[in-house]
Design a protein around this motif. Structure first.
Motif, PDB file in Angstrom:
ATOM      1  N   GLY A   1       0.798  -1.213   0.000  1.00 10.72           N
ATOM      2  CA  GLY A   1       0.000   0.000   0.000  1.00 10.72           C
ATOM      3  C   GLY A   1       0.836   1.270   0.000  1.00 10.72           C
ATOM      4  N   PRO A   2       0.190   2.434  -0.093  1.00  3.68           N
ATOM      5  CA  PRO A   2       0.898   3.709  -0.196  1.00  3.68           C
ATOM      6  C   PRO A   2       1.695   4.066   1.057  1.00  3.68           C
ATOM      7  N   ASN A   3       2.906   4.566   0.817  1.00  3.16           N
ATOM      8  CA  ASN A   3       3.790   5.076   1.871  1.00  3.16           C
ATOM      9  C   ASN A   3       4.252   4.012   2.868  1.00  3.16           C
ATOM     10  N   LEU A   4       4.049   2.747   2.560  1.00  3.61           N
ATOM     11  CA  LEU A   4       4.502   1.670   3.439  1.00  3.61           C
ATOM     12  C   LEU A   4       5.938   1.302   3.056  1.00  3.61           C
ATOM     13  N   PRO A   5       6.916   1.488   3.948  1.00  3.08           N
ATOM     14  CA  PRO A   5       8.315   1.178   3.612  1.00  3.08           C
ATOM     15  C   PRO A   5       8.484  -0.301   3.249  1.00  3.08           C
ATOM     16  N   HIS A   6       9.315  -0.562   2.229  1.00  3.01           N
ATOM     17  CA  HIS A   6       9.485  -1.942   1.776  1.00  3.01           C
ATOM     18  C   HIS A   6      10.760  -2.084   0.953  1.00  3.01           C
ATOM     19  N   CYS A   7      11.247  -3.310   0.864  1.00  2.35           N
ATOM     20  CA  CYS A   7      12.325  -3.656  -0.075  1.00  2.35           C
ATOM     21  C   CYS A   7      12.509  -5.167  -0.073  1.00  2.35           C
ATOM     22  N   TRP A   8      13.238  -5.657  -1.050  1.00  3.98           N
ATOM     23  CA  TRP A   8      13.678  -7.051  -1.104  1.00  3.98           C
ATOM     24  C   TRP A   8      15.193  -7.024  -1.143  1.00  3.98           C
ATOM     25  N   ALA A   9      15.857  -7.919  -0.419  1.00  4.07           N
ATOM     26  CA  ALA A   9      17.315  -7.924  -0.341  1.00  4.07           C
ATOM     27  C   ALA A   9      17.851  -9.297  -0.723  1.00  4.07           C
ATOM     28  N   ASN A  10      19.097  -9.354  -1.184  1.00  4.14           N
ATOM     29  CA  ASN A  10      19.681 -10.592  -1.708  1.00  4.14           C
ATOM     30  C   ASN A  10      19.666 -11.737  -0.700  1.00  4.14           C
ATOM     31  N   HIS A  11      20.090 -11.480   0.523  1.00  2.00           N
ATOM     32  CA  HIS A  11      20.057 -12.466   1.597  1.00  2.00           C
ATOM     33  C   HIS A  11      20.743 -13.765   1.164  1.00  2.00           C
ATOM     34  N   LYS A  12      19.974 -14.851   0.967  1.00  2.00           N
ATOM     35  CA  LYS A  12      20.564 -16.159   0.641  1.00  2.00           C
ATOM     36  C   LYS A  12      20.370 -16.564  -0.822  1.00  2.00           C
ATOM     37  N   CYS A  13      19.795 -15.686  -1.631  1.00  2.00           N
ATOM     38  CA  CYS A  13      19.478 -16.067  -3.014  1.00  2.00           C
ATOM     39  C   CYS A  13      20.742 -16.211  -3.855  1.00  2.00           C
ATOM     40  N   LYS A  14      20.848 -17.342  -4.563  1.00  2.00           N
ATOM     41  CA  LYS A  14      21.996 -17.606  -5.422  1.00  2.00           C
ATOM     42  C   LYS A  14      21.661 -17.427  -6.899  1.00  2.00           C
ATOM     43  N   ASN A  15      20.377 -17.303  -7.212  1.00  2.00           N
ATOM     44  CA  ASN A  15      19.950 -17.148  -8.599  1.00  2.00           C
ATOM     45  C   ASN A  15      20.275 -15.739  -9.089  1.00  2.00           C
ATOM     46  N   ARG A  16      20.874 -15.621 -10.237  1.00  2.00           N
ATOM     47  CA  ARG A  16      21.223 -14.323 -10.801  1.00  2.00           C
ATOM     48  C   ARG A  16      20.336 -13.947 -11.981  1.00  2.00           C
ATOM     49  N   LYS A  17      19.222 -14.666 -12.117  1.00  2.00           N
ATOM     50  CA  LYS A  17      18.254 -14.334 -13.171  1.00  2.00           C
ATOM     51  C   LYS A  17      16.847 -14.365 -12.596  1.00  2.00           C
TER      52      LYS A  17
ATOM     53  N   LYS B   1      -4.815 -15.004   2.036  1.00  2.00           N
ATOM     54  CA  LYS B   1      -4.013 -13.787   2.100  1.00  2.00           C
ATOM     55  C   LYS B   1      -3.463 -13.617   3.514  1.00  2.00           C
ATOM     56  N   THR B   2      -2.279 -13.029   3.617  1.00  2.00           N
ATOM     57  CA  THR B   2      -1.670 -12.767   4.919  1.00  2.00           C
ATOM     58  C   THR B   2      -1.271 -11.300   5.021  1.00  2.00           C
ATOM     59  N   VAL B   3      -1.750 -10.621   6.048  1.00  2.00           N
ATOM     60  CA  VAL B   3      -1.331  -9.251   6.311  1.00  2.00           C
ATOM     61  C   VAL B   3       0.065  -9.299   6.924  1.00  2.00           C
ATOM     62  N   LEU B   4       0.972  -8.474   6.421  1.00  2.00           N
ATOM     63  CA  LEU B   4       2.375  -8.605   6.797  1.00  2.00           C
ATOM     64  C   LEU B   4       2.819  -7.696   7.935  1.00  2.00           C
ATOM     65  N   SER B   5       2.398  -6.462   7.957  1.00  2.00           N
ATOM     66  CA  SER B   5       2.937  -5.499   8.916  1.00  2.00           C
ATOM     67  C   SER B   5       1.904  -5.083   9.945  1.00  2.00           C
TER      68      SER B   5
ATOM     69  N   ILE C   1      -2.660  -1.239   3.110  1.00  2.00           N
ATOM     70  CA  ILE C   1      -1.839  -0.325   3.906  1.00  2.00           C
ATOM     71  C   ILE C   1      -0.903  -1.068   4.855  1.00  2.00           C
ATOM     72  N   ARG C   2      -1.147  -2.355   5.094  1.00  2.00           N
ATOM     73  CA  ARG C   2      -0.240  -3.157   5.927  1.00  2.00           C
ATOM     74  C   ARG C   2       0.588  -4.136   5.091  1.00  2.00           C
ATOM     75  N   GLY C   3       0.362  -4.151   3.787  1.00  2.00           N
ATOM     76  CA  GLY C   3       1.054  -5.107   2.931  1.00  2.00           C
ATOM     77  C   GLY C   3       0.365  -6.447   2.984  1.00  2.00           C
ATOM     78  N   ILE C   4       0.131  -7.071   1.830  1.00  2.00           N
ATOM     79  CA  ILE C   4      -0.558  -8.359   1.773  1.00  2.00           C
ATOM     80  C   ILE C   4       0.276  -9.353   0.974  1.00  2.00           C
ATOM     81  N   LEU C   5       0.517 -10.505   1.558  1.00  2.00           N
ATOM     82  CA  LEU C   5       1.204 -11.608   0.886  1.00  2.00           C
ATOM     83  C   LEU C   5       0.166 -12.625   0.434  1.00  2.00           C
ATOM     84  N   PHE C   6       0.249 -13.036  -0.834  1.00  2.00           N
ATOM     85  CA  PHE C   6      -0.669 -14.032  -1.384  1.00  2.00           C
ATOM     86  C   PHE C   6       0.035 -15.386  -1.459  1.00  2.00           C
ATOM     87  N   SER C   7      -0.732 -16.436  -1.391  1.00  2.00           N
ATOM     88  CA  SER C   7      -0.165 -17.783  -1.380  1.00  2.00           C
ATOM     89  C   SER C   7       0.471 -18.115  -2.727  1.00  2.00           C
ATOM     90  N   GLN C   8       1.304 -19.156  -2.730  1.00  2.00           N
ATOM     91  CA  GLN C   8       1.910 -19.598  -3.982  1.00  2.00           C
ATOM     92  C   GLN C   8       0.845 -20.085  -4.953  1.00  2.00           C
TER      93      GLN C   8
END
Length: 279
Positions: free
Chosen positions: A71-87, A166-170, A121-128
């Motif tokens: 949602g709007p103005n909700l801080p977020h990012c994705w970081a490399n962490h353990k990912c080995k895939n470069r594509k 659905k899962t509310v994240l924050s 506004i809290r961020g929503i994660l959807f299932s696979q």
């Protein structure tokens, strides 16, 4: 969560004349910093297993397929962490808060999407399973003309709105409004983020925008849906939750760093705010 002044305010290329923008790219890494913007964003990621997701005060590791609504103005990012895939394949859709005007959103046919936007506004994660269901739609977006992609986005939003898993994240959220259009709320918001670790009284906050305590509490309630005390506690807990994951602090130390004057009150507020994280 980093303090607001240390979080990047992204200026997106989405203009007021644009209905939406679609970004379709293959990435070797996710290196964009923790940021926020007033636009609503859907993130669809394939082959990103091991990346770390950070949305509000939530942190989690993603699987091979990821679908999140931010949602709007909700801080977020994705970081490399353990990912080995470069594509890693990332598809992002951004649209303004006024993508639908209010009279449209009040129609019965769009009520599910309207509710989805409010919950974003809290961020929503959807299932696979949901992500797999709309996978082809996302993959085809960048191949379509503007009108075709508009129709496809509407179909995607409908699928996301009716999905049950659905899962509310924050636990932290920011009201659906553009701060540029509400200078008084921005003054309060910035002050609280800069001073939450200190004692802040209702009178202190009200005096910032020349209001009485009673009028100010009504002002905050109208814009956030909560009293000032609850608004302040949500911000404190959002920082505390992040520090517990990222810093070498005890619960006791975290509670006092976040502005709580005793551990019992911290535990009570933490459990109250965190207990309802999913649908």
């Amino acid at each position: 969560m980093s303090k607001l002044e240390n979080i990047l305010r992204e200026i997106t290329p989405l203009s007021p004349e644009d209905s939406f923008l679609v970004f379709d790219r293959i990435k070797a890494s996710f290196d964009f910093p923790y940021h926020y913007h007033p636009e609503i964003e859907i993130n669809f990621i394939i082959k990103g297993k091991g990346y770390r997701r950070m949305i509000g005060d939530h942190t989690g590791e993603i699987g091979d397929i990821e679908l999140v609504l931010v949602g709007p103005n909700l801080p977020h990012c994705w970081a490399n962490h353990k990912c080995k895939n470069r594509k890693t394949h990332e598809i992002t859709v951004q649209f303004n808060q006024d993508f639908f005007n209010q009279s449209m959103m009040d129609k019965n046919i769009l009520k599910p999407i309207s509710n989805l936007m409010k919950d974003s506004i809290r961020g929503i994660l959807f299932s696979q399973e949901t992500a797999e269901k709309v996978k082809e739609s996302f993959l085809n977006l960048s191949k379509m003309n503007s009108f075709e992609s508009f129709i496809e986005i509407m179909k995607i939003l409908n699928e996301l709105a009716i999905a049950e898993d659905k899962t509310v994240l924050s636990s932290y959220s920011i009201e659906l409004e553009t701060f540029a259009d509400n200078d008084r709320m921005k003054i309060v918001h910035d002050f609280v983020h800069k001073n939450f670790e200190n004692k802040i009284t209702l009178h202190d906050a009200a005096s910032l925008i020349n209001m009485s305590s009673v009028t100010f509490n009504r002002f905050i309630k109208k814009r956030t849906g909560k009293t000032f005390v609850n608004y302040l506690n949500e911000i404190r807990i959002s920082y505390a939750a992040r520090w517990l994951m990222e810093k070498n602090l005890t619960v006791f130390e975290t509670a006092f760093e976040a502005g709580f004057n005793n551990i019992a009150n911290f535990n009570k507020v933490f459990k109250s705010i965190k207990k309802n994280n999913s649908y």
